[in-house]
Design a protein around this motif. Structure first.
Motif, mmCIF file in Angstrom:
data_model
loop_
_atom_site.group_PDB
_atom_site.id
_atom_site.type_symbol
_atom_site.label_atom_id
_atom_site.label_comp_id
_atom_site.label_asym_id
_atom_site.label_seq_id
_atom_site.Cartn_x
_atom_site.Cartn_y
_atom_site.Cartn_z
ATOM 1 N N LEU A 11 1.107 -1.451 0.406
ATOM 2 C CA LEU A 11 -0.447 0.103 0.164
ATOM 3 C C LEU A 11 0.864 1.019 -0.061
ATOM 4 C CD1 LEU A 11 -2.776 -1.113 2.078
ATOM 5 C CD2 LEU A 11 -2.837 -0.429 0.475
ATOM 6 N N VAL A 12 1.900 1.473 0.782
ATOM 7 C CA VAL A 12 2.690 2.670 0.924
ATOM 8 C C VAL A 12 3.516 2.755 -0.651
ATOM 9 C CG1 VAL A 12 5.435 3.538 1.591
ATOM 10 C CG2 VAL A 12 3.475 2.191 3.444
ATOM 11 N N ALA A 13 3.823 0.754 -1.401
ATOM 12 C CA ALA A 13 4.459 1.691 -2.439
ATOM 13 C C ALA A 13 3.832 1.998 -3.355
ATOM 14 C CB ALA A 13 4.638 -0.030 -3.465
ATOM 15 N N LEU A 17 4.062 5.872 -5.549
ATOM 16 C CA LEU A 17 3.626 5.185 -6.973
ATOM 17 C C LEU A 17 2.456 7.310 -7.688
ATOM 18 C CD1 LEU A 17 4.679 4.806 -9.743
ATOM 19 C CD2 LEU A 17 2.260 2.935 -9.239
ATOM 20 N N ILE A 18 1.231 6.866 -7.207
ATOM 21 C CA ILE A 18 0.644 7.574 -6.872
ATOM 22 C C ILE A 18 1.284 9.589 -7.563
ATOM 23 C CG2 ILE A 18 -1.437 8.511 -6.297
ATOM 24 C CD1 ILE A 18 -2.288 5.988 -5.551
ATOM 25 N N TRP A 19 1.602 9.201 -6.147
ATOM 26 C CA TRP A 19 2.158 10.332 -5.652
ATOM 27 C C TRP A 19 3.267 11.294 -6.536
ATOM 28 C CZ3 TRP A 19 7.721 11.870 -3.753
ATOM 29 C CH2 TRP A 19 7.869 12.888 -3.197
ATOM 30 N N LEU A 20 3.829 10.215 -6.895
ATOM 31 C CA LEU A 20 5.161 10.980 -7.420
ATOM 32 C C LEU A 20 4.288 10.953 -9.234
ATOM 33 C CD1 LEU A 20 8.240 7.743 -7.369
ATOM 34 C CD2 LEU A 20 8.051 10.274 -7.288
ATOM 35 N N LEU A 21 3.411 9.916 -9.996
ATOM 36 C CA LEU A 21 2.479 10.026 -11.105
ATOM 37 C C LEU A 21 1.895 11.758 -10.944
ATOM 38 C CD1 LEU A 21 0.897 6.643 -11.977
ATOM 39 C CD2 LEU A 21 3.298 8.087 -12.677
ATOM 40 N N TRP A 22 1.236 11.978 -9.382
ATOM 41 C CA TRP A 22 0.736 13.394 -9.576
ATOM 42 C C TRP A 22 2.246 15.000 -10.091
ATOM 43 C CZ3 TRP A 22 -2.328 14.576 -4.203
ATOM 44 C CH2 TRP A 22 -2.881 15.741 -5.278
ATOM 45 N N GLN A 23 3.423 14.308 -9.145
ATOM 46 C CA GLN A 23 4.240 14.908 -9.388
ATOM 47 C C GLN A 23 4.368 15.648 -10.896
ATOM 48 O OE1 GLN A 23 4.076 17.063 -6.462
ATOM 49 N NE2 GLN A 23 5.570 17.271 -5.930
ATOM 50 N N ILE A 37 3.041 14.692 -0.353
ATOM 51 C CA ILE A 37 3.655 14.270 0.499
ATOM 52 C C ILE A 37 2.324 12.864 1.520
ATOM 53 C CG2 ILE A 37 4.231 15.247 2.342
ATOM 54 C CD1 ILE A 37 6.529 12.679 0.196
ATOM 55 N N GLY A 38 1.514 13.299 1.188
ATOM 56 C CA GLY A 38 0.879 12.990 2.355
ATOM 57 C C GLY A 38 -0.198 12.002 2.071
ATOM 58 N N ILE A 39 -0.127 12.042 0.709
ATOM 59 C CA ILE A 39 -0.971 10.960 -0.337
ATOM 60 C C ILE A 39 -1.014 9.611 0.427
ATOM 61 C CG2 ILE A 39 -1.631 9.964 -1.818
ATOM 62 C CD1 ILE A 39 -1.624 13.443 -3.140
ATOM 63 N N PRO A 40 0.498 8.655 0.627
ATOM 64 C CA PRO A 40 1.127 7.750 0.056
ATOM 65 C C PRO A 40 0.402 7.035 1.985
ATOM 66 C CG PRO A 40 2.435 8.940 -0.672
ATOM 67 C CD PRO A 40 1.337 9.876 -0.292
#
Length: 310
Positions: A11-13, A17-23, A37-40
């Motif tokens: 789940l953390v991974a 991944l979602i955070w990196l794609l969003w950035q 950064i709070g998304i994970p």
């Protein structure tokens, strides 16, 4: 516990991944995303909350403890080896759960046979039958698998011999005519099913090898009972009756008493269908004395004819 840790890591991974794609998409659009950064952490918290409210079962900890405690026993059984820890020391319910989980990963004929035997101990013939069929599919020439399936089928029928069970017992006896376990199962279940020819055959086969001592006395008693019941069955085989009555509810049981003058008759019971006649008759005369309902049985309104059906 291991699975919980793995789930959290995944789940953390996923959150990372979602955070990196969003950035990345934000930079393409010329925007700077702050606080993402709070998304994970939010994903992990939501997953933990969902597990706590929905996915958690009160027996999960017990199941995980059983897996850790008895996995080696189950694996040894599946491999056909003697476990270091005696299976008799393991609670049957716990061993069933662990063994079933291990068989999904590594099926074996011996494992399915053991599981079917455990279900038989727990009084679950349908599950025992399912396991026995899987064992038989993997080891069709092993008599023990056929006997386990026969026993499960008999237990499903309330201890009575059925044709499919008889076929399994015949398979064993054709190859091992002196198999006492198969003969005993045949004799006892045939007795309960009213198939006294087969019961007599079974008791005779057992008595031919075990005629001494207390065992011989018990077998002779079983044989004599089968012969007596067979004689009574033959005596009443040709006697049938039709009961006609009005305004009776469907269902229930009708007891018919055959009585000769000055004697007390044995009750013959039949299930009444949802129609005015019990059963639908074909008419033939009979030579026995008239049949009457037994006084005081609550069936005084039922008219018994001197005819029989077939």
């Amino acid at each position: 516990m291991v699975w919980i840790v793995i789930s959290v890591v995944l789940l953390v991974a996923l959150g990372a991944l979602i955070w990196l794609l969003w950035q990345r998409e934000a930079r393409k659009a010329g925007k700077v995303m702050r606080g993402a950064i709070g998304i994970p952490l939010v994903v992990v918290l939501l997953a933990a909350l969902g597990y706590g409210l929905i996915g958690y079962n009160e027996h999960t900890n017990d199941w995980l403890a059983d897996q850790q405690e008895y996995r080696d026993v189950a694996r040894a059984i599946i491999a056909g080896e003697s476990p270091e820890r005696a299976a008799s020391e393991v609670p049957v319910g716990a061993l069933v759960r662990v063994l079933q989980a291990e068989l999904v990963k590594e099926p074996s004929a011996m494992g399915w046979y053991a599981l079917g035997s455990l279900y038989d101990q727990l009084g679950a013939p349908e599950q025992s039958e399912e396991a026995a069929r899987k064992a038989l599919a993997m080891s069709p020439q092993e008599p023990a698998m056929h006997l386990l399936l026969a026993r499960a089928l008999i237990q499903k029928a309330g201890g009575k011999l059925t044709d499919p069970a008889l076929a399994e017992l015949r398979w064993v006896l054709d190859r091992e005519p002196a198999h006492d376990g198969a003969w005993m199962m045949l004799a006892m279940s045939a007795d309960r099913a009213g198939r006294y020819d087969l019961a007599e055959q079974g008791w005779q086969a057992l008595l031919s090898r075990h005629s001494e001592g207390e065992t011989g006395d018990l077998l002779r008693r079983g044989l004599e009972n089968a012969r007596q019941q067979k004689s009574r069955q033959e005596k009443f085989a040709g006697i049938q009756a039709v009961v006609e009555a009005d305004d009776l509810p469907a269902g229930g049981t009708v007891f018919v008493y055959l009585r000769e003058a000055g004697s007390s008759g044995q009750p013959l019971a039949g299930r009444r269908p949802g129609g005015p006649h019990f059963p639908a008759p074909r008419w033939f005369p009979i030579s026995r004395p008239p049949c009457r309902c037994r006084p005081g049985t609550g069936c005084n309104d039922i008219r018994m004819t001197r005819r029989r059906w077939s």
